[in-house]
Enzyme design. Sequence first.
Site, PDB file in Angstrom:
ATOM      1  N   ASP A  54      39.119 -58.177 -40.349  1.00  0.00           N
ATOM      2  CA  ASP A  54      39.929 -57.352 -41.247  1.00  0.00           C
ATOM      3  C   ASP A  54      39.275 -56.009 -41.515  1.00  0.00           C
ATOM      4  O   ASP A  54      38.089 -55.832 -41.298  1.00  0.00           O
ATOM      5  CB  ASP A  54      40.051 -58.057 -42.605  1.00  0.00           C
ATOM      6  N   LYS A  76      44.820 -53.702 -41.856  1.00  0.00           N
ATOM      7  CA  LYS A  76      45.773 -52.642 -42.178  1.00  0.00           C
ATOM      8  C   LYS A  76      44.992 -51.396 -42.562  1.00  0.00           C
ATOM      9  O   LYS A  76      44.130 -51.437 -43.423  1.00  0.00           O
ATOM     10  CB  LYS A  76      46.646 -53.059 -43.358  1.00  0.00           C
ATOM     11  N   MET A 189      42.292 -55.503 -56.131  1.00  0.00           N
ATOM     12  CA  MET A 189      43.443 -54.682 -55.712  1.00  0.00           C
ATOM     13  C   MET A 189      44.133 -54.063 -56.931  1.00  0.00           C
ATOM     14  O   MET A 189      45.359 -54.000 -56.987  1.00  0.00           O
ATOM     15  CB  MET A 189      44.456 -55.540 -54.919  1.00  0.00           C
TER      16      MET A 189
HETATM   17  N1  SAH Z   1      38.622 -62.111 -50.174  1.00  0.00           N
HETATM   18  C1  SAH Z   1      38.093 -60.953 -50.834  1.00  0.00           C
HETATM   19  C2  SAH Z   1      39.158 -60.188 -51.603  1.00  0.00           C
HETATM   20  C3  SAH Z   1      40.287 -59.639 -50.746  1.00  0.00           C
HETATM   21  S1  SAH Z   1      41.415 -58.713 -51.680  1.00  0.00           S
HETATM   22  C4  SAH Z   1      36.921 -61.357 -51.726  1.00  0.00           C
HETATM   23  O1  SAH Z   1      36.717 -62.543 -51.978  1.00  0.00           O
HETATM   24  O2  SAH Z   1      36.200 -60.459 -52.185  1.00  0.00           O
HETATM   25  C5  SAH Z   1      40.828 -57.077 -51.423  1.00  0.00           C
HETATM   26  C6  SAH Z   1      40.252 -56.509 -52.704  1.00  0.00           C
HETATM   27  O3  SAH Z   1      38.957 -57.021 -52.950  1.00  0.00           O
HETATM   28  C7  SAH Z   1      40.067 -55.008 -52.693  1.00  0.00           C
HETATM   29  O4  SAH Z   1      41.265 -54.319 -52.937  1.00  0.00           O
HETATM   30  C8  SAH Z   1      39.088 -54.838 -53.826  1.00  0.00           C
HETATM   31  O5  SAH Z   1      39.713 -54.951 -55.067  1.00  0.00           O
HETATM   32  C9  SAH Z   1      38.193 -56.062 -53.647  1.00  0.00           C
HETATM   33  N2  SAH Z   1      37.000 -55.749 -52.865  1.00  0.00           N
HETATM   34  C10 SAH Z   1      36.637 -56.266 -51.686  1.00  0.00           C
HETATM   35  N3  SAH Z   1      35.445 -55.783 -51.273  1.00  0.00           N
HETATM   36  C11 SAH Z   1      35.044 -54.925 -52.230  1.00  0.00           C
HETATM   37  C12 SAH Z   1      33.894 -54.095 -52.406  1.00  0.00           C
HETATM   38  N4  SAH Z   1      32.911 -54.047 -51.502  1.00  0.00           N
HETATM   39  N5  SAH Z   1      33.823 -53.340 -53.520  1.00  0.00           N
HETATM   40  C13 SAH Z   1      34.794 -53.374 -54.456  1.00  0.00           C
HETATM   41  N6  SAH Z   1      35.891 -54.131 -54.342  1.00  0.00           N
HETATM   42  C14 SAH Z   1      36.024 -54.901 -53.252  1.00  0.00           C
END
Ligand code: SAH
Length: 273
Positions: A54, A76, A189
């Site tokens: 992803d 995306k 998000m």
């Molecule tokens: N499965 C992922 C979340 C996917 S949804 C997890 O467990 O972390 C995607 C969202 O995760 C992004 O829009 C943001 O809000 C958050 N996110 C993922 N990586 C991030 C990072 N390095 N820093 C801040 N927010 C992050």
Amino acid sequence: MTQAIERLEKLFNFQSGDSAPGCVWLVGAGPGDVELLTLKALRLIKSADVVVYDRLVSDEIMAEVPSSTLSIDVGKKPGSHGLKQAQINQLLADLAASGRRVVRLKGGDPSIFGRGGEEMLFLQQAGITCQIVPGITAAAGCAAASGIPLTHRDCAQSLRLITGHGKSGEPQLDDASLAASNQTLVFYMGLKWSASISAQLQAHGRAADTPVAIIENGTRPDQRVMVTTLADLTVTIAREQAQSPALLLVGEVVRFYRQPQSAGLNAISLMAK
Ligand code: SAH
């Protein structure tokens, strides 16, 4: 989809899989820092036939994929829509059915807002062996990298991970218990609908001066932490031009935030100090 795989094979000069059925590992890549990968994730990345990844998987982590391994980007990006979820599901099933060991690499933890559950269900229904390898979710990674505890006996007895983006857009935060001040709320998000999140929490009674940390690119060298309040959340996001990926961490624990942590330092350079 099988034709698409044949085209990929030709394009990348990629060997056909064994005749034995393959399998899919849904692997969490963590929030970005390559050192936050689990040993299991790293071992699987090194031994996979194909890695399907992803947008949120960092370049640093992708650099761990051997150059001889086929890597397929299904993320995306702004301006392009990537593959639809149904196409990703089918791609994973087809790759595994043709005998390949597939690593489906996802940001954070695959089961937390990552559609890992949907992919697992589809694969199970298609009779494909599928296993989940957990990863460090963004809330844990961002909190650690910014020195904010997610819970604290004095002010936060629980933690809620919430999507800031409902299935059809604006999130519906219709649970009045979200107003209780003794809990930490982490919105994934949440940038786009921050005005609505802020308004709904205040309408339930959460104080306007509740501290909020906006953590952008958490655990990565370009991490930024912006501290504001629920009332000023949207203004701060606009003024600072906060970008995705970012988390909104809401609650009293944010008061523990002091100064930028060394997110760019890896464990080895810290130990060398
Ligand atoms: N499965 C992922 C979340 C996917 S949804 C997890 O467990 O972390 C995607 C969202 O995760 C992004 O829009 C943001 O809000 C958050 N996110 C993922 N990586 C991030 C990072 N390095 N820093 C801040 N927010 C992050």
